[in-house]
Design a protein around this motif. Sequence first.
Motif, PDB file in Angstrom:
ATOM      1  N   GLY A  47      -1.118 -52.830 -12.782  1.00  0.00           N
ATOM      2  CA  GLY A  47      -0.578 -53.944 -12.012  1.00  0.00           C
ATOM      3  C   GLY A  47      -1.271 -55.241 -12.350  1.00  0.00           C
ATOM      4  N   ASN A  68       0.888 -47.388  -1.020  1.00  0.00           N
ATOM      5  CA  ASN A  68       2.089 -46.716  -1.493  1.00  0.00           C
ATOM      6  C   ASN A  68       3.312 -47.170  -0.687  1.00  0.00           C
ATOM      7  OD1 ASN A  68       3.372 -44.702  -3.242  1.00  0.00           O
ATOM      8  ND2 ASN A  68       3.750 -43.627  -1.305  1.00  0.00           N
ATOM      9  N   LYS A 119       4.274 -50.625  -1.819  1.00  0.00           N
ATOM     10  CA  LYS A 119       4.933 -50.561  -3.131  1.00  0.00           C
ATOM     11  C   LYS A 119       6.384 -50.124  -2.977  1.00  0.00           C
ATOM     12  CE  LYS A 119       4.849 -46.958  -5.686  1.00  0.00           C
ATOM     13  NZ  LYS A 119       5.689 -46.161  -6.530  1.00  0.00           N
ATOM     14  N   LEU A 120       6.619 -49.084  -2.159  1.00  0.00           N
ATOM     15  CA  LEU A 120       7.983 -48.599  -1.960  1.00  0.00           C
ATOM     16  C   LEU A 120       8.852 -49.653  -1.276  1.00  0.00           C
ATOM     17  CD1 LEU A 120       7.283 -44.909  -0.914  1.00  0.00           C
ATOM     18  CD2 LEU A 120       8.075 -45.744  -3.140  1.00  0.00           C
ATOM     19  N   HIS A 125       8.421 -52.934  -1.435  1.00  0.00           N
ATOM     20  CA  HIS A 125       8.652 -53.973  -2.438  1.00  0.00           C
ATOM     21  C   HIS A 125       9.723 -53.553  -3.438  1.00  0.00           C
ATOM     22  CE1 HIS A 125       8.002 -55.977  -6.318  1.00  0.00           C
ATOM     23  NE2 HIS A 125       7.789 -57.031  -5.566  1.00  0.00           N
ATOM     24  N   ASN A 126       9.597 -52.366  -3.988  1.00  0.00           N
ATOM     25  CA  ASN A 126      10.548 -51.916  -5.005  1.00  0.00           C
ATOM     26  C   ASN A 126      11.946 -51.726  -4.419  1.00  0.00           C
ATOM     27  OD1 ASN A 126       8.504 -52.050  -6.831  1.00  0.00           O
ATOM     28  ND2 ASN A 126       8.255 -49.852  -7.067  1.00  0.00           N
ATOM     29  N   CYS A 127      12.028 -51.206  -3.195  1.00  0.00           N
ATOM     30  CA  CYS A 127      13.328 -51.036  -2.551  1.00  0.00           C
ATOM     31  C   CYS A 127      13.968 -52.400  -2.295  1.00  0.00           C
ATOM     32  CB  CYS A 127      13.176 -50.244  -1.259  1.00  0.00           C
ATOM     33  SG  CYS A 127      14.750 -49.815  -0.482  1.00  0.00           S
ATOM     34  N   SER A 137      13.478 -55.103  -3.969  1.00  0.00           N
ATOM     35  CA  SER A 137      13.893 -55.596  -5.281  1.00  0.00           C
ATOM     36  C   SER A 137      15.228 -54.995  -5.699  1.00  0.00           C
ATOM     37  CB  SER A 137      12.818 -55.260  -6.317  1.00  0.00           C
ATOM     38  OG  SER A 137      13.254 -55.593  -7.607  1.00  0.00           O
ATOM     39  N   MET A 138      15.376 -53.698  -5.497  1.00  0.00           N
ATOM     40  CA  MET A 138      16.622 -53.034  -5.887  1.00  0.00           C
ATOM     41  C   MET A 138      17.802 -53.522  -5.056  1.00  0.00           C
ATOM     42  SD  MET A 138      15.207 -49.197  -6.468  1.00  0.00           S
ATOM     43  CE  MET A 138      13.422 -49.164  -6.419  1.00  0.00           C
ATOM     44  N   ARG A 192      18.652 -57.193  -6.144  1.00  0.00           N
ATOM     45  CA  ARG A 192      19.333 -57.225  -7.439  1.00  0.00           C
ATOM     46  C   ARG A 192      20.759 -56.704  -7.332  1.00  0.00           C
ATOM     47  NH1 ARG A 192      14.303 -55.096 -11.133  1.00  0.00           N
ATOM     48  NH2 ARG A 192      13.039 -56.973 -10.862  1.00  0.00           N
TER      49      ARG A 192
END
Length: 160
Positions: free
Chosen positions: A6, A19, A22-23, A25-27, A29-30, A33
Amino acid sequence: MLDAIGDQILYVGEIGAGNTAKLVHNCASMIIRSGIAEVFTMGVKAGVEPAALWHALRQGAIGRARTFDRVGDRYLQEAFDPPSFALNLANKDLRLALELAEQFDVPMRAARLVQEDFQEALDRGWGNRDSQTPLLLQNERAGVTIKLSADEVQGVLDRG
């Protein structure tokens, strides 16, 4: 070791909190998008050239702001009055966008979900509040209270 995977190392809490962050943030982002793809296809199918559309999106009020910073202004503080963009007006634009999408046969699954929340918020009499007010419905559904002070929001922004 963390530097190898990172570009920023942040402490967000006890074991497991990183964790979860992170999940989240990534969710986010998805989802963001996917929403961009949804509206982008509508604009392109309606005849706007992709580079010009992308430029217009980036130069709009939300496009110029860091997405996650904007939620601190209203949602995270439960500061919906006075509105910067009233729900009634946002709902009109959402309705017009959905009509445009229908005209060009563009599926708008995410926008229709947003429309459902907008309608529920309008049914509660929140039309003159800020357009972020419907986000409170998710808090209710999840059974959580999220409210930061202006100083807490600014403290996070100051940390970069």
